[in-house]
Design an enzyme around this catalytic site. Structure first.
Site, PDB file in Angstrom:
ATOM      1  N   PHE A 133     -49.641  12.359  82.639  1.00 12.51           N
ATOM      2  CA  PHE A 133     -51.010  12.861  82.481  1.00 12.51           C
ATOM      3  C   PHE A 133     -51.951  12.234  83.516  1.00 12.51           C
ATOM      4  O   PHE A 133     -52.812  12.905  84.090  1.00 12.51           O
ATOM      5  CB  PHE A 133     -51.491  12.547  81.056  1.00 12.51           C
ATOM      6  CG  PHE A 133     -52.958  12.770  80.837  1.00 12.51           C
ATOM      7  CD1 PHE A 133     -53.445  14.045  80.613  1.00 12.51           C
ATOM      8  CD2 PHE A 133     -53.855  11.699  80.862  1.00 12.51           C
ATOM      9  CE1 PHE A 133     -54.802  14.257  80.410  1.00 12.51           C
ATOM     10  CE2 PHE A 133     -55.208  11.908  80.666  1.00 12.51           C
ATOM     11  CZ  PHE A 133     -55.680  13.183  80.439  1.00 12.51           C
ATOM     12  N   TYR A 164     -73.395   7.080  90.713  1.00 10.56           N
ATOM     13  CA  TYR A 164     -73.339   8.462  90.229  1.00 10.56           C
ATOM     14  C   TYR A 164     -71.902   8.814  89.808  1.00 10.56           C
ATOM     15  O   TYR A 164     -71.683   9.365  88.720  1.00 10.56           O
ATOM     16  CB  TYR A 164     -73.824   9.446  91.303  1.00 10.56           C
ATOM     17  CG  TYR A 164     -73.620  10.881  90.888  1.00 10.56           C
ATOM     18  CD1 TYR A 164     -74.475  11.472  89.943  1.00 10.56           C
ATOM     19  CD2 TYR A 164     -72.546  11.632  91.365  1.00 10.56           C
ATOM     20  CE1 TYR A 164     -74.259  12.769  89.509  1.00 10.56           C
ATOM     21  CE2 TYR A 164     -72.328  12.929  90.930  1.00 10.56           C
ATOM     22  CZ  TYR A 164     -73.195  13.498  90.002  1.00 10.56           C
ATOM     23  OH  TYR A 164     -72.972  14.779  89.567  1.00 10.56           O
ATOM     24  N   ARG A 174     -77.153  21.324  95.646  1.00  9.88           N
ATOM     25  CA  ARG A 174     -76.978  20.029  94.969  1.00  9.88           C
ATOM     26  C   ARG A 174     -76.013  19.241  95.828  1.00  9.88           C
ATOM     27  O   ARG A 174     -74.884  19.674  96.039  1.00  9.88           O
ATOM     28  CB  ARG A 174     -76.337  20.223  93.584  1.00  9.88           C
ATOM     29  CG  ARG A 174     -77.033  21.235  92.730  1.00  9.88           C
ATOM     30  CD  ARG A 174     -76.293  21.459  91.417  1.00  9.88           C
ATOM     31  NE  ARG A 174     -76.381  20.312  90.548  1.00  9.88           N
ATOM     32  CZ  ARG A 174     -75.364  19.547  90.198  1.00  9.88           C
ATOM     33  NH1 ARG A 174     -74.167  19.765  90.659  1.00  9.88           N
ATOM     34  NH2 ARG A 174     -75.539  18.534  89.384  1.00  9.88           N
ATOM     35  N   ARG A 181     -64.426  17.806  98.709  1.00  5.71           N
ATOM     36  CA  ARG A 181     -63.901  19.180  98.772  1.00  5.71           C
ATOM     37  C   ARG A 181     -64.996  20.231  98.547  1.00  5.71           C
ATOM     38  O   ARG A 181     -64.963  21.318  99.141  1.00  5.71           O
ATOM     39  CB  ARG A 181     -62.814  19.340  97.707  1.00  5.71           C
ATOM     40  CG  ARG A 181     -62.105  20.688  97.728  1.00  5.71           C
ATOM     41  CD  ARG A 181     -61.352  20.915  96.425  1.00  5.71           C
ATOM     42  NE  ARG A 181     -62.275  20.946  95.299  1.00  5.71           N
ATOM     43  CZ  ARG A 181     -61.941  20.594  94.053  1.00  5.71           C
ATOM     44  NH1 ARG A 181     -60.729  20.157  93.780  1.00  5.71           N
ATOM     45  NH2 ARG A 181     -62.827  20.659  93.075  1.00  5.71           N
TER      46      ARG A 181
END
Length: 251
Positions: free
Chosen positions: A243, A126, A183, A170
């Site tokens: 980044f 997933y 969910r 979290r």
């Protein structure tokens, strides 16, 4: 729009040079819109699955939009033609990378609409669909810009999995309290060692077990840390390094 739908990503995207910055911004907004469809628990599976599977085609259609989500996410979906128009202005190499990842992610999300996260393998699969593929896509965009060598899929995947697992850990309470239905992405293989039902971790009397389960989840996420460090140590462009590094440090 990027700043309205992104907590931290909008800030780090500004680290990049102009051409790559535009491509990464559009990549993020396309996937954010795809994620908004997946996240909306009020849409039936019959409606949701075909949209997820065909989303990579919708980015080429500047008439397409689909009303779902709330607040800023709803605005993104209602005015998706702005994203499509910007996508169509990108260089071909960037377009192909974004389309490929969007197609694979949409198919993976559709699979998990009808499937629970039971095993750690399910959890990794997933997270690969919703975040590992983002890592692969970004590596392709960095390469298409000419600034970096193409990183391996395994290292790129780990960059996404570490961030995604951090978010899933979290967001436990937010996800389990989701209306109209919860969910959850914590794998049963981990949490069932501590409680009979995942929501039991919310209650005060289970706080010791909850911390043990949390430690187990964090330990699982840290499996990816070494790959992440390897990926970042191979980067040459300081802007691309910043980044990549800032979200990893935050996680």
């Amino acid at each position: 729009m990027l700043h309205k739908v992104s907590r931290s990503f909008g800030l780090v995207i500004q680290q990049l040079g102009p051409q790559l910055r535009d491509a990464v911004c559009i990549f993020y907004l396309v996937l954010r819109a795809l994620d908004t469809v997946e996240d909306d628990t009020s849409i039936s599976a019959e409606v949701k699955v075909p949209i997820l599977k065909n989303f990579h085609r919708h980015v080429y259609d500047n008439d397409w939009h689909f009303s779902c989500g709330t607040k800023e996410y709803k605005v993104l979906m209602d005015e998706f033609h702005h994203v499509s128009n910007a996508f169509l202005e990108l260089a071909k190499g960037y377009q192909e990378a974004i389309e490929d990842i969007t197609m694979r992610m949409g198919a993976g999300m559709a699979k998990f609409i009808c499937k629970e996260v039971e095993s750690i393998d399910d959890y990794d699969e997933y997270c690969h669909y919703v975040a590992g593929l983002v890592g692969l896509g970004l590596s392709k965009l960095f390469h298409a810009s000419g600034a970096e060598d193409l990183a391996t899929d395994a290292l790129s995947n780990s960059m996404g999995l570490f961030l995604q697992k951090t978010n899933i850990i979290r967001d436990y309470l937010e996800d389990i309290n989701e209306i109209p239905k919860s969910r959850m992405f914590w794998p049963r293989e981990i949490w069932s060692k501590y409680v009979d039902k995942l929501e039991d971790l919310k209650s005060e009397e289970n706080s010791a077990k909850a911390v043990q389960c949390l430690n187990d989840m964090v330990t699982n996420a840290l499996i990816h840390a070494e790959d992440c460090l390897k990926y970042m140590s191979d980067l040459r462009d300081p802007a691309i390094f910043r980044f990549c590094a800032i979200p990893q440090i935050m996680a």
